[in-house]
Design a protein around this motif. Structure first.
Motif, short mmCIF file in Angstrom:
data_model
loop_
_atom_site.label_atom_id
_atom_site.label_comp_id
_atom_site.label_asym_id
_atom_site.label_seq_id
_atom_site.Cartn_x
_atom_site.Cartn_y
_atom_site.Cartn_z
N THR A 65 0.75 -0.67 -0.04
CA THR A 65 0.35 -0.18 0.01
C THR A 65 0.48 1.14 0.22
O THR A 65 0.83 2.35 -0.74
N ALA A 66 1.78 1.18 1.06
CA ALA A 66 2.97 1.73 1.21
C ALA A 66 3.81 2.56 -0.42
O ALA A 66 4.09 3.95 -1.10
N LEU A 67 3.87 1.76 -1.20
CA LEU A 67 4.21 1.55 -2.71
C LEU A 67 3.64 2.32 -3.64
O LEU A 67 3.55 2.97 -3.97
N LYS A 68 2.35 1.68 -3.79
CA LYS A 68 1.07 2.73 -4.05
C LYS A 68 1.00 4.10 -3.85
O LYS A 68 0.64 5.18 -4.74
N CYS A 105 4.24 5.89 -5.46
CA CYS A 105 4.21 6.59 -6.89
C CYS A 105 2.96 7.97 -6.84
O CYS A 105 2.96 7.94 -8.31
N TRP A 106 1.92 7.25 -6.21
CA TRP A 106 0.80 8.09 -6.26
C TRP A 106 1.19 9.50 -5.81
O TRP A 106 1.45 10.56 -6.69
N MET A 107 2.62 10.00 -5.29
CA MET A 107 2.81 11.28 -4.86
C MET A 107 3.83 11.75 -5.80
O MET A 107 4.00 12.72 -5.73
N ASN A 108 4.70 10.25 -6.02
CA ASN A 108 5.98 11.05 -6.96
C ASN A 108 4.52 11.40 -8.56
O ASN A 108 5.39 12.35 -8.34
N THR A 109 4.40 11.12 -8.76
CA THR A 109 3.24 11.05 -10.30
C THR A 109 3.09 12.91 -10.06
O THR A 109 2.46 13.65 -10.43
N VAL A 110 2.15 12.76 -8.97
CA VAL A 110 1.38 14.32 -8.41
C VAL A 110 2.63 15.65 -8.33
O VAL A 110 2.50 16.26 -8.93
N GLU A 111 3.57 14.84 -7.63
CA GLU A 111 4.49 16.28 -7.61
C GLU A 111 4.55 16.54 -8.44
O GLU A 111 5.48 17.54 -9.02
N LYS A 112 5.71 15.93 -9.41
CA LYS A 112 6.40 15.87 -11.10
C LYS A 112 4.97 16.72 -11.78
O LYS A 112 5.22 17.40 -12.81
N GLU A 113 3.73 16.11 -11.83
CA GLU A 113 3.38 16.69 -12.34
C GLU A 113 2.28 18.04 -12.23
O GLU A 113 2.53 19.10 -13.19
N VAL A 155 -6.71 10.48 0.16
CA VAL A 155 -5.57 8.84 -0.82
C VAL A 155 -5.10 7.31 -0.47
O VAL A 155 -5.40 6.70 -0.77
N LEU A 156 -4.87 8.69 1.65
CA LEU A 156 -4.50 7.50 2.44
C LEU A 156 -5.89 6.33 2.72
O LEU A 156 -5.37 5.35 2.69
N LYS A 157 -6.75 6.76 2.71
CA LYS A 157 -7.86 5.44 2.92
C LYS A 157 -8.34 4.86 1.71
O LYS A 157 -8.96 3.72 2.01
N GLN A 158 -7.29 5.58 0.52
CA GLN A 158 -9.27 4.83 -0.83
C GLN A 158 -7.40 4.88 -1.83
O GLN A 158 -8.21 4.96 -2.41
N PRO A 159 -6.43 4.35 -1.95
CA PRO A 159 -5.21 4.38 -2.58
C PRO A 159 -5.80 3.58 -4.05
O PRO A 159 -5.55 4.14 -5.21
N ASP A 160 -6.63 2.78 -3.78
CA ASP A 160 -7.25 2.38 -4.99
C ASP A 160 -8.49 3.09 -5.66
O ASP A 160 -8.37 3.63 -7.44
N GLU A 161 -8.51 3.91 -5.85
CA GLU A 161 -9.57 5.21 -6.26
C GLU A 161 -8.68 6.95 -7.19
O GLU A 161 -8.86 7.04 -8.16
N TYR A 162 -7.44 6.01 -6.75
CA TYR A 162 -6.54 6.98 -7.77
C TYR A 162 -5.60 6.09 -8.47
O TYR A 162 -4.70 6.48 -8.44
N ILE A 164 -0.15 3.77 -11.42
CA ILE A 164 0.08 2.59 -11.66
C ILE A 164 1.52 2.28 -12.50
O ILE A 164 1.77 1.12 -12.67
N GLU A 165 1.48 3.11 -13.41
CA GLU A 165 2.24 3.08 -14.28
C GLU A 165 3.67 2.90 -13.66
O GLU A 165 4.27 2.02 -13.89
N GLU A 166 4.33 4.18 -12.20
CA GLU A 166 5.59 4.35 -11.49
C GLU A 166 5.13 3.03 -10.67
O GLU A 166 6.18 2.39 -11.01
N TYR A 167 4.45 3.23 -9.72
CA TYR A 167 4.16 1.02 -9.90
C TYR A 167 4.66 0.15 -10.29
O TYR A 167 5.64 -0.83 -9.48
N GLU A 168 4.04 -0.77 -11.72
CA GLU A 168 3.82 -0.82 -12.35
C GLU A 168 5.73 -1.38 -12.74
O GLU A 168 6.19 -2.19 -12.78
N GLU A 169 6.63 -0.36 -12.95
CA GLU A 169 7.53 -0.01 -13.36
C GLU A 169 8.63 -0.84 -12.19
O GLU A 169 9.47 -1.28 -12.18
#
Length: 192
Positions: A119-122, A125-133, A162-169, A174-179
């Motif tokens: 869950t933490a990895l997701k 990855c979400w934070m990294n993606t949003v931060e860059k965008e 986001v913490l409560k429902q990471p799959d909603e985001y 997903i892209e960074e997570y899969e990488e």
């Protein structure tokens, strides 16, 4: 825990007011940091600043009711600590996930077969993606101490959901997570 209105203040503007410093150093404030020379106490010590803050909340460490919070930069470990001070009850509920976020964010270490780490990895990855965008790459600016304030002000109110429902985001992580997962698979196959 009693709700106290918290405010993130720019590190370079800290004056004589009492403040909690996360993931940095300051000679005269409450410091919750893993940096060398930081004013940590053995009872709350940990490898990451995020876990030090989590331990401090869990232990009822004195001074956490201080309304002003600051950090010298924005990264996932520091964010976990600042977030925990803003949302202590939620931080205790998600203690293990946040602890794993800080570890992944600072050390790039992922515990295999650990649900909290997955869950933490997701979330990382979400934070990294949003931060860059929305902003700039981590540590991509010389004026990080000043510019990081906008990142904290953006992510702090957004992250509880986001913490409560990471799959909603998932679209954002997903892209960074899969990488990362593919990279780990390759590392594991090369080490055999």
């Amino acid at each position: 825990m009693e709700h106290i209105t918290k405010k993130f203040i720019p590190f370079h503007l800290i004056s004589s007011e009492q403040a909690v410093i996360v993931d940095g150093l300051h000679p005269s404030k409450i410091v919750l940091s893993h940096w060398k020379g930081a004013n940590t106490h053995q009872s709350i010590a940990a490898d990451t600043s995020g876990e030090i803050v989590l331990n401090a909340i869990k232990a009822g460490f004195p001074g956490l009711d201080t309304p002003l919070i600051s950090a010298t930069h924005f990264d996932i470990d520091g964010f976990v600590g600042v977030f925990a001070l803003f949302y202590p009850d939620l931080a205790m509920e998600y203690f293990e996930v946040l602890k794993q976020m800080a570890i992944i964010g600072d050390f790039r270490e992922l515990e295999p077969n650990n649900e909290a780490a997955e869950t933490a990895l997701k979330l990382c990855c979400w934070m990294n993606t949003v931060e860059k965008e929305k902003f700039y790459r981590p540590f991509g600016e010389k004026e990080e101490m000043k510019l990081c304030v906008d990142k904290y002000n953006y992510f702090l109110p957004l992250f509880p959901e986001v913490l409560k429902q990471p799959d909603e985001y998932k679209n954002s992580w997903i892209e960074e997570y899969e990488e990362v997962k593919e990279g780990l698979k390759q590392l594991n196959s090369n080490s055999k």
